[in-house]
Scaffold this motif. Structure first.
Motif, PDB file in Angstrom:
ATOM      1  N   VAL A  20       7.523  -1.304   2.136  1.00  0.00           N
ATOM      2  CA  VAL A  20       6.594  -0.172   2.067  1.00  0.00           C
ATOM      3  C   VAL A  20       7.318   1.072   1.568  1.00  0.00           C
ATOM      4  N   ILE A  21       8.536   1.301   2.040  1.00  0.00           N
ATOM      5  CA  ILE A  21       9.306   2.459   1.569  1.00  0.00           C
ATOM      6  C   ILE A  21       9.541   2.345   0.064  1.00  0.00           C
ATOM      7  N   GLY A  22       9.945   1.162  -0.392  1.00  0.00           N
ATOM      8  CA  GLY A  22      10.155   0.956  -1.833  1.00  0.00           C
ATOM      9  C   GLY A  22       8.881   1.174  -2.633  1.00  0.00           C
ATOM     10  N   PHE A  23       7.762   0.685  -2.097  1.00  0.00           N
ATOM     11  CA  PHE A  23       6.466   0.862  -2.745  1.00  0.00           C
ATOM     12  C   PHE A  23       6.118   2.343  -2.844  1.00  0.00           C
ATOM     13  N   ARG A  24       6.330   3.080  -1.740  1.00  0.00           N
ATOM     14  CA  ARG A  24       6.020   4.523  -1.748  1.00  0.00           C
ATOM     15  C   ARG A  24       6.877   5.275  -2.756  1.00  0.00           C
ATOM     16  N   TYR A  67      17.190   6.519  -4.839  1.00  0.00           N
ATOM     17  CA  TYR A  67      16.895   7.275  -3.623  1.00  0.00           C
ATOM     18  C   TYR A  67      17.021   6.402  -2.375  1.00  0.00           C
ATOM     19  N   CYS A  68      16.753   5.111  -2.519  1.00  0.00           N
ATOM     20  CA  CYS A  68      16.920   4.203  -1.377  1.00  0.00           C
ATOM     21  C   CYS A  68      18.376   4.159  -0.952  1.00  0.00           C
ATOM     22  N   GLU A  69      19.248   4.108  -1.937  1.00  0.00           N
ATOM     23  CA  GLU A  69      20.681   4.081  -1.640  1.00  0.00           C
ATOM     24  C   GLU A  69      21.115   5.387  -0.979  1.00  0.00           C
ATOM     25  N   LYS A  75      22.349  -2.763   4.785  1.00  0.00           N
ATOM     26  CA  LYS A  75      21.932  -1.892   3.681  1.00  0.00           C
ATOM     27  C   LYS A  75      21.577  -2.727   2.452  1.00  0.00           C
ATOM     28  N   GLU A  76      22.390  -3.727   2.139  1.00  0.00           N
ATOM     29  CA  GLU A  76      22.113  -4.576   0.980  1.00  0.00           C
ATOM     30  C   GLU A  76      20.768  -5.282   1.137  1.00  0.00           C
ATOM     31  N   GLU A  77      20.506  -5.794   2.336  1.00  0.00           N
ATOM     32  CA  GLU A  77      19.239  -6.489   2.573  1.00  0.00           C
ATOM     33  C   GLU A  77      18.058  -5.512   2.526  1.00  0.00           C
ATOM     34  N   ALA A  78      18.251  -4.313   3.074  1.00  0.00           N
ATOM     35  CA  ALA A  78      17.186  -3.307   3.050  1.00  0.00           C
ATOM     36  C   ALA A  78      16.890  -2.872   1.617  1.00  0.00           C
ATOM     37  N   LEU A  79      17.944  -2.676   0.822  1.00  0.00           N
ATOM     38  CA  LEU A  79      17.734  -2.265  -0.568  1.00  0.00           C
ATOM     39  C   LEU A  79      17.005  -3.345  -1.359  1.00  0.00           C
ATOM     40  N   THR A  80      17.316  -4.601  -1.092  1.00  0.00           N
ATOM     41  CA  THR A  80      16.611  -5.699  -1.755  1.00  0.00           C
ATOM     42  C   THR A  80      15.127  -5.677  -1.393  1.00  0.00           C
ATOM     43  N   ASP A  84      11.890  -5.004  -3.785  1.00  0.00           N
ATOM     44  CA  ASP A  84      10.716  -5.895  -3.807  1.00  0.00           C
ATOM     45  C   ASP A  84       9.433  -5.078  -3.704  1.00  0.00           C
ATOM     46  N   GLY A  85       9.437  -4.097  -2.804  1.00  0.00           N
ATOM     47  CA  GLY A  85       8.260  -3.231  -2.635  1.00  0.00           C
ATOM     48  C   GLY A  85       7.966  -2.422  -3.880  1.00  0.00           C
ATOM     49  N   ALA A  86       9.017  -1.912  -4.505  1.00  0.00           N
ATOM     50  CA  ALA A  86       8.844  -1.144  -5.745  1.00  0.00           C
ATOM     51  C   ALA A  86       8.286  -2.052  -6.846  1.00  0.00           C
ATOM     52  N   GLY A  87       8.726  -3.307  -6.840  1.00  0.00           N
ATOM     53  CA  GLY A  87       8.230  -4.262  -7.826  1.00  0.00           C
ATOM     54  C   GLY A  87       6.743  -4.538  -7.663  1.00  0.00           C
ATOM     55  N   LEU A  88       6.262  -4.498  -6.427  1.00  0.00           N
ATOM     56  CA  LEU A  88       4.830  -4.681  -6.175  1.00  0.00           C
ATOM     57  C   LEU A  88       4.016  -3.564  -6.811  1.00  0.00           C
TER      58      LEU A  88
END
Length: 138
Positions: free
Chosen positions: A76-80, A90-92, A122-127, A131-135
């Motif tokens: 959801v964070i990546g999607f936002r 920014y995620c990093e 962190k690596e797993e969260a960034l992945t 994924d969310g950004a890709g959606l």
């Protein structure tokens, strides 16, 4: 996600008990200084220490919840971020700021095992965020 990694991260968060407000008041201003654009991801009034504490507690509760709920939250964070046209960099920034603030807050209680565990987390969260950004892009 490896159980040992998650338990090391959880243990480091357990050491914050009683100091959550100080951590929130250190983390959020530093995050927004490094990346002011990230403020739009958080609720209105995020400059208020009580709102910061509430958001931090929600983040910690999500972390201790089940693994899929945590992964969904990261997506959801990546999607936002993508929805607002922000880069994944920014995620990093968010992850590095969180871990750095945690390390400073824990001081002498910080352990090398925590550093390793948070790097993996962190690596797993960034992945998951990617994924969310890709959606959003799909």
């Amino acid at each position: 996600m490896d159980h040992l990694i998650r338990s090391q991260c959880q243990h480091s968060l357990d050491l914050l008990v009683g100091r959550e407000d100080a951590f929130a008041q250190a983390f959020f201003p530093l995050l927004f200084q490094r990346a002011p654009q990230l403020k739009s991801l958080f609720p209105k009034g995020i400059d208020d220490p009580m709102v910061q504490l509430d958001v931090l507690c929600q983040m910690m509760i999500a972390f201790v919840g089940d693994e899929e709920a945590l992964r969904t939250g990261m997506r959801v964070i990546g999607f936002r971020l993508a929805m607002r046209g922000m880069q994944m960099d920014y995620c990093e920034v968010m992850a590095n700021t969180f871990v750095g603030a945690l390390k400073r807050q824990l001081g002498n209680s910080w352990q090398s095992d925590f550093a390793y565990a948070w790097r993996i987390m962190k690596e797993e969260a960034l992945t998951a965020m990617e994924d969310g950004a890709g959606l959003m892009a799909a």
